[in-house]
Design a protein around this motif. Structure first.
Motif, PDB file in Angstrom:
ATOM      1  N   MET A 168       0.821  -1.217   0.000  1.00 43.66           N
ATOM      2  CA  MET A 168       0.000   0.000   0.000  1.00 43.66           C
ATOM      3  C   MET A 168       0.847   1.254   0.000  1.00 43.66           C
ATOM      4  O   MET A 168       1.985   1.234   0.479  1.00 43.66           O
ATOM      5  CB  MET A 168      -0.880   0.016   1.258  1.00 43.66           C
ATOM      6  CG  MET A 168      -1.940  -1.043   1.232  1.00 43.66           C
ATOM      7  SD  MET A 168      -2.980  -0.939   2.683  1.00 43.66           S
ATOM      8  CE  MET A 168      -4.075  -2.312   2.329  1.00 43.66           C
ATOM      9  N   ALA A 169       0.249   2.337  -0.506  1.00 45.06           N
ATOM     10  CA  ALA A 169       0.914   3.645  -0.394  1.00 45.06           C
ATOM     11  C   ALA A 169       0.058   4.542   0.491  1.00 45.06           C
ATOM     12  O   ALA A 169       0.344   4.708   1.668  1.00 45.06           O
ATOM     13  CB  ALA A 169       1.137   4.243  -1.768  1.00 45.06           C
TER      14      ALA A 169
ATOM     15  N   CYS B 143      -7.267  -1.329   0.619  1.00 43.59           N
ATOM     16  CA  CYS B 143      -7.256  -0.434   1.787  1.00 43.59           C
ATOM     17  C   CYS B 143      -8.635   0.118   2.134  1.00 43.59           C
ATOM     18  O   CYS B 143      -8.817   0.624   3.241  1.00 43.59           O
ATOM     19  CB  CYS B 143      -6.270   0.711   1.581  1.00 43.59           C
ATOM     20  SG  CYS B 143      -6.750   1.834   0.273  1.00 43.59           S
TER      21      CYS B 143
ATOM     22  N   LEU C 134      -4.627   3.944  -5.641  1.00 40.96           N
ATOM     23  CA  LEU C 134      -4.991   2.730  -6.394  1.00 40.96           C
ATOM     24  C   LEU C 134      -3.850   1.719  -6.533  1.00 40.96           C
ATOM     25  O   LEU C 134      -3.881   0.878  -7.419  1.00 40.96           O
ATOM     26  CB  LEU C 134      -5.532   3.096  -7.792  1.00 40.96           C
ATOM     27  CG  LEU C 134      -6.695   4.077  -7.853  1.00 40.96           C
ATOM     28  CD1 LEU C 134      -7.196   4.240  -9.286  1.00 40.96           C
ATOM     29  CD2 LEU C 134      -7.846   3.654  -6.961  1.00 40.96           C
ATOM     30  N   CYS C 135      -2.858   1.786  -5.660  1.00 38.88           N
ATOM     31  CA  CYS C 135      -1.739   0.842  -5.815  1.00 38.88           C
ATOM     32  C   CYS C 135      -1.995  -0.497  -5.105  1.00 38.88           C
ATOM     33  O   CYS C 135      -1.197  -1.412  -5.234  1.00 38.88           O
ATOM     34  CB  CYS C 135      -0.428   1.467  -5.364  1.00 38.88           C
ATOM     35  SG  CYS C 135      -0.161   1.340  -3.631  1.00 38.88           S
ATOM     36  N   CYS C 136      -3.117  -0.615  -4.394  1.00 36.81           N
ATOM     37  CA  CYS C 136      -3.345  -1.845  -3.608  1.00 36.81           C
ATOM     38  C   CYS C 136      -4.445  -2.721  -4.209  1.00 36.81           C
ATOM     39  O   CYS C 136      -4.951  -3.620  -3.547  1.00 36.81           O
ATOM     40  CB  CYS C 136      -3.739  -1.465  -2.186  1.00 36.81           C
ATOM     41  SG  CYS C 136      -5.284  -0.539  -2.143  1.00 36.81           S
TER      42      CYS C 136
ATOM     43  N   ARG D 126     -10.082  -1.835  -4.053  1.00 36.65           N
ATOM     44  CA  ARG D 126      -8.958  -1.320  -3.252  1.00 36.65           C
ATOM     45  C   ARG D 126      -8.893  -2.084  -1.927  1.00 36.65           C
ATOM     46  O   ARG D 126      -9.850  -2.048  -1.151  1.00 36.65           O
ATOM     47  CB  ARG D 126      -9.151   0.171  -2.986  1.00 36.65           C
ATOM     48  CG  ARG D 126      -9.148   1.023  -4.241  1.00 36.65           C
ATOM     49  CD  ARG D 126      -9.753   2.373  -3.974  1.00 36.65           C
ATOM     50  NE  ARG D 126     -11.153   2.250  -3.549  1.00 36.65           N
ATOM     51  CZ  ARG D 126     -11.932   3.267  -3.205  1.00 36.65           C
ATOM     52  NH1 ARG D 126     -11.472   4.499  -3.225  1.00 36.65           N
ATOM     53  NH2 ARG D 126     -13.179   3.070  -2.823  1.00 36.65           N
TER      54      ARG D 126
ATOM     55  N   GLY E 189      -7.475   4.901  -0.166  1.00 33.97           N
ATOM     56  CA  GLY E 189      -8.307   4.836  -1.364  1.00 33.97           C
ATOM     57  C   GLY E 189      -7.956   5.743  -2.518  1.00 33.97           C
ATOM     58  O   GLY E 189      -8.676   5.767  -3.508  1.00 33.97           O
ATOM     59  N   VAL E 190      -6.862   6.496  -2.439  1.00 36.58           N
ATOM     60  CA  VAL E 190      -6.591   7.497  -3.464  1.00 36.58           C
ATOM     61  C   VAL E 190      -5.624   7.023  -4.548  1.00 36.58           C
ATOM     62  O   VAL E 190      -5.820   7.294  -5.731  1.00 36.58           O
ATOM     63  CB  VAL E 190      -6.042   8.786  -2.789  1.00 36.58           C
ATOM     64  CG1 VAL E 190      -5.736   9.849  -3.829  1.00 36.58           C
ATOM     65  CG2 VAL E 190      -7.052   9.303  -1.785  1.00 36.58           C
TER      66      VAL E 190
HETATM   67  S1  FES Z   1      -3.163   2.179  -0.797  1.00 39.46           S
HETATM   68 FE1  FES Z   1      -3.773   3.886  -1.969  1.00 39.46          FE
HETATM   69  S2  FES Z   1      -5.666   3.207  -2.806  1.00 39.46           S
HETATM   70 FE2  FES Z   1      -5.122   1.630  -1.451  1.00 39.46          FE
END
Ligand code: FES
Ligand code: FAD
Length: 258
Positions: free
Chosen positions: A223-224, A245, A231-233, A243, A228-229
């Motif tokens: 995750m980053a 997260c 979209l890396c997860c 998502r 929810g912003v």
């Molecule tokens: S960690 Fe950024 S959208 Fe899930």
């Protein structure tokens, strides 16, 4: 009901080394803790390091509402977790929390919780919430060897505990899915909750489906942002990409198509 997200400085009240690679952080909230749900996680800011710019996600391991503390169970993986392992009593730690969805709490048990390695982290809070709810709980914990098992006595306060180790140094020898409680012709659980490495969760899911039991797992995708912003997860589900997260980290294994 989940609470609004907060960004707060907590104080470290204990940092206990459980093994050379695992430690337990007890964190005191600056005020009253909001309602927290088992399965939710926090994003921790690791300060004074250029290589840990992004916050690190950790499951809520235990909550003490009277003392306003929450505990994290952490495995040292890289720079961020190594820095956290050096925190001392009184140090400050900035958290964004509570994040993510939660396990669905079954009112009618019995239920089975299965954890492997540091994947057990969210299971203690879950076990405590279920047994406070009068749900009958059994807990199956697996590790490579005896020294990979932590806080077994805490789980015993919530229900019957079963253990496997790969080298046979504690409990039954083998993987969690080899344990004799899963070899019965009919399993009488209304839900199986599982956390651990993906291959372990997938094998547990196939046992659950074979017995027509609902199964929830907690995913640990990288995750980053954590809210929810970015979209890396993303994880693929039968509803499309979701998502981890926000729509997770807890998913019913049928949603994951496992
Ligand atoms: S960690 Fe950024 S959208 Fe899930
Ligand atoms: C929702 C969620 C809950 C989590 N809960 C816990 C927990 O309760 N206890 C715990 O110890 N860990 C937990 N993790 C994993 C934890 O976030 C990572 O181990 C940690 O961020 C690694 O940081 P680092 O700086 O030490 O390692 P890095 O230097 O960032 O990475 C070191 C190694 O760890 C791997 N890694 C990094 N992030 C993850 C990840 N998210 N999942 C798997 N491997 C990773 C990297 O690929 C790399 O090989 C959780 C992860 C998620 C997404």
């Amino acid at each position: 009901m989940s609470s609004a997200k907060r960004i707060e400085d907590f104080r470290v009240t204990r940092n206990v080394a459980l093994t050379p690679r695992h430690f337990l952080l007890e964190l005191l909230a600056p005020g009253k803790l909001p309602g927290l749900l088992p399965g939710q996680f926090v994003q921790v800011l690791v300060e004074n390091s250029t290589s840990t710019f992004l916050r690190r996600p950790f499951s809520i391991h235990r909550v003490n509402e009277t003392e306003n503390t929450l505990d994290l169970l952490v495995q040292i993986k890289g720079e961020g977790t190594r820095k956290l392992s050096r925190l001392r009593e009184g140090d400050r730690l900035n958290l964004i929390y509570p994040l993510g969805n939660s396990f669905s709490l079954q009112k009618n048990g019995p239920v089975l919780l299965i954890g492997g390695g540091c994947g057990v982290a969210p299971l203690l809070f879950l076990a405590q919430s279920l047994c406070t709810n009068d749900t009958k709980v059994a807990i199956l914990i697996g590790g490579r060897k005896k020294h990979d098992l932590f806080e077994i006595e805490e789980y015993r306060k919530c229900g019957e505990v079963f253990i496997t180790t790969e080298d046979g140094s504690e409990g039954e020898k083998g993987l969690v899915t080899d344990h004799s409680i899963l070899q019965k012709e009919k399993l009488a659980y209304s839900m199986i909750y599982c956390c651990g490495p993906d291959p372990m969760m997938e094998s547990v899911a196939s046992v659950a489906h074979m017995h027509n039991i609902e199964c929830e797992v907690s995913l640990e995708n990288t995750m980053a942002c954590g809210f929810g912003v970015c979209l890396c997860c993303i994880t693929p589900t039968i509803h499309g990409n979701q998502r981890v997260c926000v729509e997770g980290p807890v998913f019913n294994t049928k949603e994951l198509g496992w």
